[in-house]
Design a protein around this motif. Structure first.
Motif, short mmCIF file in Angstrom:
data_model
loop_
_atom_site.label_atom_id
_atom_site.label_comp_id
_atom_site.label_asym_id
_atom_site.label_seq_id
_atom_site.Cartn_x
_atom_site.Cartn_y
_atom_site.Cartn_z
N ILE A 1 0.89 -1.13 0.08
CA ILE A 1 -0.05 0.10 0.23
C ILE A 1 0.98 1.18 0.05
O ILE A 1 1.71 1.35 0.81
N GLN B 1 1.66 4.71 1.09
CA GLN B 1 0.88 5.48 2.23
C GLN B 1 1.35 7.05 1.77
O GLN B 1 0.72 7.83 2.41
N GLY C 1 -2.48 5.89 0.99
CA GLY C 1 -2.93 4.69 1.67
C GLY C 1 -4.17 4.04 0.80
O GLY C 1 -4.63 3.19 1.25
N LEU C 2 -4.46 4.30 -0.33
CA LEU C 2 -5.81 4.18 -0.95
C LEU C 2 -5.48 3.21 -1.97
O LEU C 2 -6.21 2.57 -2.71
N GLY C 3 -4.04 3.31 -2.44
CA GLY C 3 -3.68 2.65 -3.60
C GLY C 3 -2.16 1.72 -3.42
O GLY C 3 -2.02 1.76 -2.44
N TYR C 4 -2.00 1.31 -4.46
CA TYR C 4 -0.77 0.20 -4.27
C TYR C 4 0.55 0.72 -5.14
O TYR C 4 0.21 1.45 -6.06
N GLY D 1 -10.36 4.55 9.77
CA GLY D 1 -9.62 3.55 10.27
C GLY D 1 -10.36 2.38 10.88
O GLY D 1 -10.23 1.22 10.85
N GLU E 1 -7.30 11.00 1.00
CA GLU E 1 -7.65 9.66 0.30
C GLU E 1 -9.08 10.12 -0.81
O GLU E 1 -9.01 9.47 -1.86
N PRO F 1 -6.70 5.35 -7.71
CA PRO F 1 -6.84 4.01 -7.86
C PRO F 1 -8.22 3.51 -8.07
O PRO F 1 -8.48 2.34 -8.75
N THR F 2 -9.08 4.41 -8.33
CA THR F 2 -10.56 4.11 -9.08
C THR F 2 -10.58 4.81 -10.27
O THR F 2 -11.68 4.89 -10.85
N ARG G 1 -15.55 1.99 -0.03
CA ARG G 1 -14.44 1.36 0.17
C ARG G 1 -14.43 -0.03 -0.61
O ARG G 1 -13.51 -0.70 -0.95
#
Lengths: 161, 681, 327
Positions: free
Chosen positions: B263, B265, B270-273, B354, B364, B374-375, B382
């Motif tokens: 992930i 950060q 923190g929402l993607g890789y 969290g 985010e 990420p989207t 989520r």
């Protein structure tokens, strides 16, 4: 807290405050800008750094009419000249020991660290110190007090280095 | 000794001083009581710093042949320069002027007029005694190295670097992440015009990357700073990239093939890789990836090297043997634009970040909106599939809250309005904003607010108590319920929504105190860097040659960050153009005849300015290294070191003066218990 | 402050622990024995006035409560007073705090105390809740090192109630809005702690006597939330909470047509179980909603770490704890 007697209540002590150009003098400026109130008994003197503080200045101030002295400077680790406030700290400690040897209350000399951002804090500390010195009463300078020039030098130098 | 002719000038500062100090009495007292100490004229005037006030001083210097001047006005940090210049214009050496801070140190902090006036007398008396012993001085001139260091390559640092580089001067730009861009690179749209953040930032980033005057050091950190304005020596750690910049083409195959996915950060909030070998985003500058050692399978377990295997360039661009490089550079000025950290909303557990899946932080959400995120820009819950039908946006999360930060984070209102607009535009969901006050100053901001209001976004005024999934009423099941007191109707409300966005505040970088110590500047109570003056000198610091810009100085939005970056650059360019800078002539000097060569002083100097003349067996002070702290002056047992502008004689005279005019015991003024002048030496 | 080894804790059980919360008293003393905690009961203590009396007339209420503080200060060598009941804890600490804040009140209260030959100097006693002693003095490490019968696979909803963490005069609780001390304590026993969003919400207090529908609705919310999070038991630290959730559970089921069966246990009972103390000594069996079925769930071995359900390919990651320390 002990109550003050009439003499102490009417007594207006004179406190000399030594400040450094980078932190505590600016904290005093900020206290002004924030309109933080403190007693008018303090007289501030500016140095570039608390490391400039020669113990002679403190003794001269006490001899010359001050009832107390407040030393201020940047917080340890935040000295504009890297580490000179540690030297002020060392001198302060030795000087306090010397004062009690002379028969004076060591609390007449106090040390406060204040950063340039701590205006209100410095104002609180000045108020505290003035009140503590008021409670100690006037500094009695007996006429037979030996001149600091005669007795002081050896110890002063010890405190200086 | 020649009697000096001293002029005393008391400023009313409108009612700032005159309201608390009897200025009229003060000036007539000074003329009277201090006459025998050399005061030949004392005046009070409404505004001493005005041109008329200055004229007053100037004409007195000429007509009354003044040799010394005392100005009792505001703090010397504000107007010392003004009055020194005035003296100089009238032919008096500027260092023969002394200021008394009546405004900051008397009028603004005391209430009793009699006591305040008494204190003012003592301070003026001290200054009169002191100034008599002042000596004419010339400022010290230091050469300015033309190269500038900019720390932090977010929008503010980028702007500063470009301004300086475009003016033809060299810049070293240091960034600790693998790419420049900062937080702005993470954003989707920017308020109030809704330009795409990447579209306006990327061209600037490209220019930085290719600018002949910019030496870009990413994945690097400043380790140490020595020296002073004009000649800073900076030690920079250039962390090993494990990728050869001279060979890598930035094709990105290694990132695809890397089996270690984790992930992200930082960039993806923190929402993607990302992979262990990565570049934060496709438009990253520079284009070369870095290997994140802690997550690299080869570095942790000794096997893998997939990136090396698949690297198509020859010679291979992956180099596991690379080591950190330590660079030493000399720069004349430094600009700190180190940015901010987002408030960690986990610190307010009742908001559920969290814990509850569909509570998002503002960064985010930026990634969620971003087409490169990420989207791919779809606003989704989520689960990554469903679209919210109702969204709650909570303002002031971690700001204006005495449990966390007292200050306003400045961007959250506009950012929340922007979020509301984007949600409306892209999903048509019902949007409710929960706010304390709406703050939309600056150009076109309030118009944007009005626009969002017309889009039928709802606003509830009140601080949210909690966000919970504990349903209480029909219609709440499966939703996040925002419990809030609607202060307009004075009622508690429970508003069920699918998604909650927390408009988290701006905080100083977690290591801002450490950084401030490294660079010798100070932080305010919250941890933001302190400017020299909050209004008139917002980018300089107390340390000459060190400037600050952007959110490191305090919360601000993109336009303000750009302005500060440019302002800091302008200040730096000014000093570069001068080629040298005048500094206060505050120095220590050895009086050769008095020095016994004991060398007590030499260990006290942190700048190694004190040397030893073996031939003459005395200490010497290198004026180029001496910073004027005065520690050696006070330590010399033979009084063989004197400090210009802060000599023992000057300070003792000041003490003598201010104690001679102090009340003592029962408020009565003592005549003079003070030591005699003979004792002073 | 943690008393030194020789110094026992002053102990103020309060009325409930003599009657309806007998299980709390029994389990507390059983656990204290094992842990070597010395509790010295204040002799001749009186009722704290619960939550109502303060609303009637402040001065008699304060005098009533402060009598216990005065007794505690004069009798034992201890400087702390531990109250297991949340209402007692709040009343005692509120009186101590207000007497220090308002000297006029302190002198009036002391005037009243003087009639009984007593006096109390505010601040001379530290008032603590029993949970605070376990969390901050005994500590999670020590407790988990003494666990012989871990509560594996028991899903516990930690319920703090509304009285102990707000106002937090001594600044004991990590977050007054969302405390986690009991959560960590239960984890130390090997139990599985569920996120319990209503952990500091009100149990209804004495509303059962004033307006039953209101009270039942408050109780229902708590039970429903615990049920939604799949809790086997609710761990409480307040006799009032225990009473309401336990005794009125049947009423709730009747009124709302639900079928909750969630035993409400004192946290000391669960500690006792994990320390291997016999259930009878811990007051089990006194609860209305029997704990038998839930306790039978306790596993013999540490459950294999749950295989995280592989998130669907589309799912976005949850926020992770960052390494940055909070300032």
């Amino acid at each position: 807290m002990e109550t003050l007697n009439a003499e102490q209540l009417n007594f207006e002590p004179v406190v000399v405050g030594f400040t450094c150009n980078w932190c505590s003098y600016r904290a005093a400026d900020l206290a002004g800008m924030s309109r933080a109130k403190y007693p008018a008994n303090i007289r501030l003197v500016r140095f570039m750094c608390s490391g400039r503080l020669d113990p002679v200045f403190i003794m001269k101030a006490l001899k010359g009419g001050a009832d107390g002295v407040l030393i201020t400077g940047c917080h340890p680790g935040e000295c504009h000249y890297l580490e000179q406030n540690y030297k002020a700290l060392k001198r302060f400690k030795l000087l306090r020991r010397m004062l009690s040897q002379f028969g004076y209350e060591p609390e007449r000399v106090q040390l406060v660290w204040a950063s340039a951002a701590e205006g209100t804090y410095l104002a609180h500390q000045i108020s505290r110190v003035v009140e503590e010195i008021r409670a100690l009463g006037p500094l009695h300078r007996a006429s037979d007090t030996p001149s600091f020039e005669l007795i002081g030098d050896a110890q002063l130098q010890e405190a200086t280095v | 000794m020649k009697q000096e002719r001293i002029g005393v000038y008391v400023c009313h500062c409108g009612s700032n001083i005159a309201g608390t100090v009897d200025v009229g009495q003060l000036s007539s007292w000074a003329a009277d009581a201090l006459e025998k100490r050399g005061v030949v004229v004392a005046r009070d005037y409404k505004f001493m710093c005005s041109s008329l006030g200055q004229e007053l001083i100037k004409s007195d210097i000429v007509e009354l042949s003044l040799t010394r001047v005392v100005v009792a006005a505001c703090s010397p940090h504000l107007h010392e320069k003004t009055f020194r210049t005035a003296c100089q214009q009238a032919g008096l050496n500027p260092y023969l002027m002394e200021m008394v801070s009546l405004r900051e140190h008397v009028a603004w902090v005391h209430s009793d007029k009699a006591l305040a006036t008494q204190k003012a007398k003592a301070l003026i008396s001290g200054a009169v005694e002191r100034v008599a012993l002042h000596e004419p001085l010339d400022p010290i001139s230091v050469p300015i190295e033309a190269t500038t260091l900019v720390v932090g390559a977010g929008i503010s640092g980028i702007q500063a670097a470009l301004e300086i580089a475009d003016a033809g001067q060299k810049v070293v730009l240091v960034e600790r992440e693998p790419s420049i861009g900062g937080h702005m690179a993470q954003l989707d749209k920017t308020f109030p015009t809704l330009d795409c953040s990447a579209c306006i930032l990327t061209p600037k980033m490209v220019t930085v990357g290719s600018h002949p005057n910019i030496n870009l050091l990413t994945w690097s950190e400043v380790e140490a700073v020595d020296g002073f304005v004009g000649q800073f020596t900076v030690t920079i750690r250039k962390k090993a990239r494990y990728v050869r910049e001279d060979v890598c083409t930035g094709c990105g195959i290694c990132m695809e093939k890397c089996p270690s996915k984790l992930i992200d950060q930082v960039y993806e909030a923190g929402l993607g890789y990302r992979s262990a070998i990565y570049r934060p985003f496709p438009q990253a500058i520079p284009k070369y990836p870095v290997i994140d050692k802690a997550n690299c399978i080869y570095f942790q377990r000794g096997k893998c090297k997939a990136c090396q295997l698949f690297c198509p360039t020859t010679p291979n661009a992956i180099d596991f043997e690379q080591e950190d490089q330590i660079l030493q550079l000399t720069v004349g000025n430094i600009i700190l634009a180190t940015g901010y950290d987002l408030f960690d909303a986990r610190r307010i557990p009742q908001y559920g970040y969290g814990r509850l899946a569909n509570v998002f932080s503002s960064l985010e959400f930026e990634r969620l909106c971003n087409a490169a995120g990420p989207t791919e820009g779809k606003i989704l819950l989520r689960d990554g599939v469903s679209q919210p039908e109702s969204v709650g946006i909570i303002h002031c999360v971690g700001s204006r809250d005495r449990n966390y930060n007292n200050y306003c984070s400045a961007i959250c209102c506009m950012q929340s309005l922007k979020f509301a607009h984007l949600v409306k535009e892209r999903t048509g969901a019902k949007v409710t904003n929960f706010y304390i006050d709406i703050r939309t100053p600056y150009k076109d901001y309030d118009e944007f607010y009005q626009h969002v209001l017309q889009e039928k976004v709802e606003f509830v005024r009140g601080r949210v108590a909690e966000v919970t999934d504990a349903a209480r009423r029909p219609g709440e099941e499966g939703k996040l319920i925002i419990q809030v007191e609607d202060t307009f109707i004075g009622k508690q409300r429970r508003i069920p929504v699918d998604m909650v966005i927390l408009s988290a505040g701006i905080e100083p970088r977690h290591d801002s105190k450490e950084v401030s110590r490294k660079f010798g500047i100070s932080c305010n109570g919250s941890g933001f860097f302190t400017e020299l003056h909050p209004k008139l000198d917002p980018v300089a610091t107390m340390s000459k040659g060190i400037f600050i810009a952007g959110c490191a100085q305090g919360p601000k939005d993109i336009p303000a960050s750009v302005v500060q970056g440019a302002a800091a650059a302008a200040r730096v360019l000014g000093t570069i153009q001068q080629k040298s800078l005048d500094l206060e002539p505050v120095l220590a000097q050895v009086i050769d005849q008095k020095c016994s060569g004991c060398r007590i002083c030499s260990n006290l100097c942190p700048f190694n300015a004190i040397g030893f003349d073996l031939e003459r067996q005395i200490s010497t002070i290198n004026p180029a290294l001496c910073q004027g702290c005065g520690t050696c002056v006070s330590a010399c047992p033979s009084h063989a070191i004197s400090g210009t502008q802060f000599s023992t004689e000057q300070i003792l005279a000041q003490l003598h003066g201010l104690l001679a005019e102090s009340f003592n015991g029962n408020g009565a003024r003592t005549q003079s218990p003070a030591f005699s002048q003979a004792e002073l030496v | 402050m943690k008393p030194s080894n020789e110094e026992p804790y002053g102990y103020y059980p309060g009325c409930s622990l003599e009657k309806n919360a007998l299980a709390y008293n029994e389990s507390t003393s059983a656990v204290a024995n094992v842990l070597g905690l010395k509790f010295e009961e204040v002799a001749d203590w009186n009722c704290c006035g619960a939550s109502e009396y303060l609303a009637l007339d402040i001065l008699p209420a304060y005098a009533l409560i402060s009598r216990n503080l005065a007794l505690a200060a004069s009798s034992s060598g201890s400087h702390s007073l531990v109250a297991p009941c949340s209402a007692c804890f709040l009343n005692l600490s509120k009186v101590d705090h207000q007497m220090a804040e308002v000297p006029a009140l302190a002198s009036q209260v002391n005037e009243a105390l003087a009639a009984g030959g007593l006096s109390y100097q505010p601040g001379s006693i530290t008032i603590r809740h029993l949970l605070d002693v376990f969390v901050n003095d005994v500590g999670f490490d020590r407790i988990s090192s003494l666990v012989t019968h871990p509560l594996y696979e028991l899903r516990v909803a930690p319920y703090y109630g509304c009285l102990i963490s707000r106002p937090d005069y001594e600044g004991v609780y990590d977050s007054p809005e969302y405390p986690t001390g009991l959560d960590h304590l239960m984890t130390a026993l090997g139990a599985e702690v569920v996120d319990f969003p209503l952990k500091t919400h009100c149990c209804g207090g004495h509303m059962t006597q004033i307006s039953e529908p209101v009270a039942l609705e408050l109780i229902r919310r708590l039970l429903q939330n615990a049920h939604e999070y799949d809790a086997d038991v609710i761990a409480t630290l307040c006799p009032m909470c225990q009473l309401n959730l336990d005794v009125y559970q049947e009423h709730v089921n009747h009124a709302f047509g639900t079928n909750y069966h969630i035993p409400i246990l004192y946290f000391t009972q669960l500690i006792g179980l994990a320390l291997g103390i016999r259930a009878k000594e811990l007051g089990f069996g006194r609860e209305f909603v029997s704990a038998k079925r839930a306790l039978a769930k306790i596993g013999k071995a540490r459950p294999a770490p749950k295989k995280k359900r592989k998130p669907s390919k589309e799912a976005l990651p949850m926020p992770q704890a960052t390494e940055v320390e909070y300032r």
